[in-house]
Motif scaffolding. Structure first.
Motif, PDB file in Angstrom:
ATOM      1  N   VAL A  39      38.605  45.423  43.686  1.00 46.15           N
ATOM      2  CA  VAL A  39      37.574  45.030  44.641  1.00 46.15           C
ATOM      3  C   VAL A  39      38.148  44.499  45.954  1.00 46.15           C
ATOM      4  O   VAL A  39      37.397  44.210  46.884  1.00 46.15           O
ATOM      5  CB  VAL A  39      36.616  43.976  44.036  1.00 46.15           C
ATOM      6  CG1 VAL A  39      35.854  44.571  42.875  1.00 46.15           C
ATOM      7  CG2 VAL A  39      37.349  42.718  43.606  1.00 46.15           C
ATOM      8  N   TYR A  40      39.479  44.381  46.042  1.00 44.04           N
ATOM      9  CA  TYR A  40      40.090  43.860  47.262  1.00 44.04           C
ATOM     10  C   TYR A  40      40.699  44.935  48.149  1.00 44.04           C
ATOM     11  O   TYR A  40      40.799  44.736  49.364  1.00 44.04           O
ATOM     12  CB  TYR A  40      41.169  42.825  46.923  1.00 44.04           C
ATOM     13  CG  TYR A  40      40.645  41.448  46.651  1.00 44.04           C
ATOM     14  CD1 TYR A  40      39.939  40.743  47.624  1.00 44.04           C
ATOM     15  CD2 TYR A  40      40.853  40.826  45.422  1.00 44.04           C
ATOM     16  CE1 TYR A  40      39.456  39.465  47.376  1.00 44.04           C
ATOM     17  CE2 TYR A  40      40.365  39.548  45.161  1.00 44.04           C
ATOM     18  CZ  TYR A  40      39.663  38.875  46.142  1.00 44.04           C
ATOM     19  OH  TYR A  40      39.192  37.618  45.890  1.00 44.04           O
ATOM     20  N   HIS A  41      41.139  46.053  47.587  1.00 41.32           N
ATOM     21  CA  HIS A  41      41.820  47.050  48.420  1.00 41.32           C
ATOM     22  C   HIS A  41      41.652  48.452  47.831  1.00 41.32           C
ATOM     23  O   HIS A  41      41.236  48.606  46.677  1.00 41.32           O
ATOM     24  CB  HIS A  41      43.306  46.705  48.566  1.00 41.32           C
ATOM     25  CG  HIS A  41      44.090  46.712  47.282  1.00 41.32           C
ATOM     26  ND1 HIS A  41      44.378  47.861  46.579  1.00 41.32           N
ATOM     27  CD2 HIS A  41      44.657  45.697  46.581  1.00 41.32           C
ATOM     28  CE1 HIS A  41      45.083  47.562  45.508  1.00 41.32           C
ATOM     29  NE2 HIS A  41      45.257  46.253  45.482  1.00 41.32           N
ATOM     30  N   PRO A  42      41.950  49.493  48.610  1.00 42.81           N
ATOM     31  CA  PRO A  42      41.800  50.868  48.113  1.00 42.81           C
ATOM     32  C   PRO A  42      42.718  51.149  46.930  1.00 42.81           C
ATOM     33  O   PRO A  42      43.838  50.631  46.850  1.00 42.81           O
ATOM     34  CB  PRO A  42      42.188  51.728  49.322  1.00 42.81           C
ATOM     35  CG  PRO A  42      42.037  50.836  50.503  1.00 42.81           C
ATOM     36  CD  PRO A  42      42.356  49.453  50.026  1.00 42.81           C
ATOM     37  N   ASN A  43      42.236  52.006  46.035  1.00 44.54           N
ATOM     38  CA  ASN A  43      43.022  52.431  44.885  1.00 44.54           C
ATOM     39  C   ASN A  43      42.869  53.933  44.664  1.00 44.54           C
ATOM     40  O   ASN A  43      41.778  54.497  44.832  1.00 44.54           O
ATOM     41  CB  ASN A  43      42.566  51.702  43.613  1.00 44.54           C
ATOM     42  CG  ASN A  43      42.935  50.236  43.615  1.00 44.54           C
ATOM     43  OD1 ASN A  43      44.029  49.857  43.217  1.00 44.54           O
ATOM     44  ND2 ASN A  43      42.017  49.391  44.079  1.00 44.54           N
ATOM     45  N   SER A  44      43.969  54.562  44.302  1.00 51.02           N
ATOM     46  CA  SER A  44      43.987  55.954  43.865  1.00 51.02           C
ATOM     47  C   SER A  44      44.671  56.005  42.505  1.00 51.02           C
ATOM     48  O   SER A  44      45.182  54.986  42.015  1.00 51.02           O
ATOM     49  CB  SER A  44      44.715  56.839  44.887  1.00 51.02           C
ATOM     50  OG  SER A  44      44.004  56.882  46.117  1.00 51.02           O
TER      51      SER A  44
END
Length: 262
Positions: free
Chosen positions: A132-137
């Motif tokens: 919920v804090y930063h982009p993820n792939s």
């Protein structure tokens, strides 16, 4: 292998790199050799502002190959700096889930009932906050229905877009799940309600093959699904230079050769 050939691992490295292509000045964290090489390729080809580390505790001026040592240290990548970047949304991680469902909920903790699991693994670790804090792939080296599960994952470690999990049916505003790269295809979350869809197929792979190895119904990009770009000769040379010990070739089963253009 001839100079005009790549392997599946080379193609997948390039596909992982695409996830970081337009990130700008952000900390890139690739978990595992192939995602880490993807961050290195993105920095060298498209995004020189991308911040990369040696995988441990240093920022490096040049990408550091797997199983190698950093030559030029830009600064410390200690916990405080990592978490400052993380909490501010200035990080993009590519992680390896053990399970993932149609909405991107990911599991690295247990298989089976949490109270009495069949297999106990890492625990949720940083997945809840990171999601919920930063982009993820995501990177999945073996695309199968045990990873891409029917229904929900056994234990939700990473938040996803499942509307049933939220009081108002809306995911957190900062939830940003991007690409999934596997040994069969590349996917994103562009389907209805942010469900997973296929956006490119690796050479020789069909949509039906991907669907047969997935536990839920997949969406697909409109029209004909394009082929995942194959590394050019120059890109292949760069990948080889950034992985002088050929670590990438031991990650994917069989790792078949793929003819490169030009």
């Amino acid at each position: 292998m001839s100079d005009n050939q790549a392997t599946l691992s080379d193609l997948v490295v390039l596909a992982c790199a695409q996830a970081f292509r337009d990130d700008g000045e952000i900390m890139a964290t690739g978990i595992g050799p192939i995602p880490r090489l993807g961050t290195a390729i993105a920095k060298k080809l498209w995004n020189p502002a991308l911040q990369t580390t040696d995988g441990e505790c240093y920022y490096a001026e040049e990408p550091v190959p797997p199983d190698d040592w950093v030559d030029v240290i830009e600064g410390y990548a200690n916990y405080r700096r990592i978490f400052d970047a993380l909490w501010g949304g200035r990080r993009h991680a590519m992680v390896g889930p053990v399970q993932i469902d149609r909405y991107g909920q990911a599991n690295i903790s247990v298989i089976g009932d949490h109270a009495k699991p069949k297999v106990a693994m890492l625990g949720a670790r940083g997945f809840p906050g990171n999601s919920v804090y930063h982009p993820n792939s995501f990177f999945v080296p073996d695309h199968n229905a045990r990873v891409f599960v029917k229904g929900e994952v056994d234990f939700v470690c990473m938040a996803g877009y499942n509307p049933d999990r939220y009081l108002n049916g809306k995911a957190p505003k900062d939830l940003d799940l991007r690409l999934i790269v596997t040994n069969l295809c590349v996917m994103d979350f562009g389907g209805p309600d942010h469900q997973i869809r296929v956006i490119s197929l690796h050479p020789g792979v069909t949509f039906d093959e991907v669907q047969e190895n997935t536990g839920f119904k997949l969406g697909r990009i409109g029209g004909d699904i394009p082929q995942t770009p194959v590394p050019t000769k120059d890109e292949l040379d760069l990948i080889a230079r950034l992985d002088p010990h050929d670590v990438r070739h031991g990650i994917l089963k069989d790792n078949p050769p793929i003819r490169t253009p030009g």
